[in-house]
Structures are given as C-alpha cells and as structure tokens.
Design a protein around this motif. Structure first.
Motif, short mmCIF file in Angstrom:
data_model
loop_
_atom_site.label_atom_id
_atom_site.label_comp_id
_atom_site.label_asym_id
_atom_site.label_seq_id
_atom_site.Cartn_x
_atom_site.Cartn_y
_atom_site.Cartn_z
N THR A 8 10.15 -36.12 -6.12
CA THR A 8 11.19 -36.71 -6.96
C THR A 8 12.27 -35.65 -7.22
O THR A 8 12.28 -34.61 -6.57
CB THR A 8 10.62 -37.28 -8.27
N ALA A 12 13.90 -36.65 -13.40
CA ALA A 12 12.74 -37.44 -13.82
C ALA A 12 12.14 -36.94 -15.13
O ALA A 12 11.32 -37.63 -15.73
CB ALA A 12 11.68 -37.45 -12.73
N SER A 116 15.07 -45.60 -7.38
CA SER A 116 14.34 -46.15 -8.53
C SER A 116 15.20 -47.07 -9.38
O SER A 116 14.67 -47.92 -10.10
CB SER A 116 13.82 -45.01 -9.42
N LEU A 123 12.49 -42.92 -14.99
CA LEU A 123 12.18 -42.52 -13.62
C LEU A 123 10.86 -41.78 -13.59
O LEU A 123 10.01 -42.02 -12.71
CB LEU A 123 13.31 -41.63 -13.07
#
Length: 281
Positions: A8, A12, A116, A123
């Motif tokens: 990611t 996030a 996302s 997220l």
C-alpha cells in the motif's frame, strides 16, 4: 502454495505494529514545501509537516512516487512466485494508482493494483483486512473478494474548518472561499471515490459537532455493529483526544485509532480538519 503479499502507500496511516505483523510494504508519497521535497513518513512526520505547512510561502505540492519506487518493491516480492495485491489511495486525490499500474506492467509477476477509492485510515482498514486474509493462507481471488466486501462496509467523512487550502488547490472557488472565511463557515463532507461531497455547511464549531453527531448516530443504528473507527486530524490534538474518548465510551470494545493525518490529506484540507473513518461489521 504461492503466497499473497500486500503493498500500500503511506496515506493508509497504518500503525507500526500492524505493518510489522503482516509484513505490509509501504510506498511513500512525496511532498514539496518551499522547494524542499520530503518522503511521507520517512523524511517528514505528519506533525513536522503541519509546522512546515504553517510557515510555508505557498501551498505544499504532493506527488505520486516514481515508477522505479514501485518496481523496486514489486520485483523481490514476486521473485518466489508470490502474488502481489497493491492497494492505493483514491485516484481522485493522486495519480499513485496509475503509476502503480504502469510499474506492475514492467515487472514479470502476478501483480493486481487496486484503486481503493479511499484515503487515510479508511484505506488502512481495507489494507488490514486484505493482509489478515492473506496471512491466513487465502488465495489471490479470496483476498480480492475480501477487499470488495470490506470496501462496501467502510466509509469516510471529513469536516473542514478553514477552506483556504481547498481554494488554493482548486477544489473550491475563490468567491466561495472568501465568503466562507468571512462568515466562519465550516463544511461536513462524505468522501466518495476521492470526491469531497459537501453534505452540510454551518457557522462555527457547533456545526462541526452536529455533523459528527449525525455520523455517530449512524454507527449506533448499525444492525451488526461497528468493527473499527479511525479519527485523523490536521493539527488540533486536543479535539482529537476528546472525540476519541467520547467514541470509546459509546462503542466499548471497538478499536478507535487516533492519529495526526497524513501530509497528503492535510495539504488538501488545511489545519483543523477532522477525518472520520469507520468499518461496520
């Protein structure tokens, strides 16, 4: 059996122990303040950024990672035949997901890139669900199904008390921003696929509290209850802690994560914003 590995980006807002537990790879976005470029979470912290933004001569500029940053992460992950699922912040706020897709095409391996539609702790909630599923031995398709399921149960809301950055970033007209500043107008918005959909406008702190109360009432009415809550603010740590205490009292046993938001979000919202993310059961 091939593993599924999760990637990611720094928006996030994952906690250090979460990253370590699931061995999630984090790709940092970059922020430029007065000509100096920083890597989010590596060469500048969220708290340090707020101080630099307050003293900056112009609005900081955010940018997606270079393709090489993605390929350097992807290549060793797929080397043993594992699949990679790379989950990123909404395309509405950054080109990172497009860069990830381009980089994935340059790497010889099974890499799935996901937009996302979210940012910040919302997220992170999706990423954590995917990582937990993968850690339990799920296949790529099973992890993708989990991502879809959790996204449908995850929401993100935002309150903005100072609209200067939204105006400077082109997300609000100068005229609207001037009037809002004169009247102390604050907004409450539902963030959908990166779009800031304004749901309420009101004067002063009371309007913000009323909007947050409506979100809380939605959670209290959720038939299956609440799985997790994330509160991320741009500055205002005392307000963040007060709201966190309220939520922990109202939802005992539910994880409530309180953080200073990522510089990427703070650049768009300015000081005093509150991000309210939640995942339902």
């Amino acid at each position: 059996m091939a593993q599924v590995k999760i990637v990611t980006d720094s928006t996030a807002m994952l906690l250090p122990h979460e990253i370590e537990k699931y061995d999630i790879k984090i790709i940092p976005l970059t922020i430029t303040v007065d000509g100096v470029t920083y890597q989010d979470g590596i060469t500048i912290s969220p708290v340090e950024f707020m101080d630099k933004m307050a003293a900056s001569k112009s609005l900081p500029q955010t940018s997606q990672p270079a393709l090489g940053v993605f390929t350097e992460i992807y290549e060793p992950l797929v080397a043993d035949g594992s699949s990679v699922i790379s989950i990123h912040l909404t395309k509405g706020l950054s080109g990172s997901v497009d860069a990830a897709r381009q980089a994935a095409m340059m790497v010889d391996g099974d890499i799935t890139v996901i937009d996302s539609g979210l940012i910040d702790r919302s997220l992170g909630m999706v990423v954590l669900a995917a990582a937990e599923k993968a850690a339990n031995g799920a296949s790529r398709d099973e992890v993708l199904a989990e991502i879809k399921s959790v996204k449908e149960k995850t929401e993100q809301y935002l309150t903005v008390s100072k609209l200067d950055n939204l105006v400077a970033g082109g997300r609000l007209s100068k005229t609207a921003g001037l009037l809002a500043g004169m009247l102390n107008i604050r907004i409450g918005a539902h963030v959908v696929e990166g779009n800031i959909n304004v749901e309420t406008k009101g004067r002063g702190a009371k309007s913000t509290k009323a909007y947050i109360q409506k979100i809380i009432e939605v959670l209290q009415a959720a038939p299956k209850g609440v799985h997790a809550i994330g509160i991320s603010t741009a500055g205002i740590p005392d307000e963040r802690e007060t709201l966190g205490e309220q939520l922990r009292t109202l939802f005992p046993g539910v994880e409530v994560v309180l953080q200073q938001t990522t510089p990427i979000v703070a650049t768009h919202t300015g000081d005093g914003a509150i991000g309210f993310s939640y995942q339902l059961n």
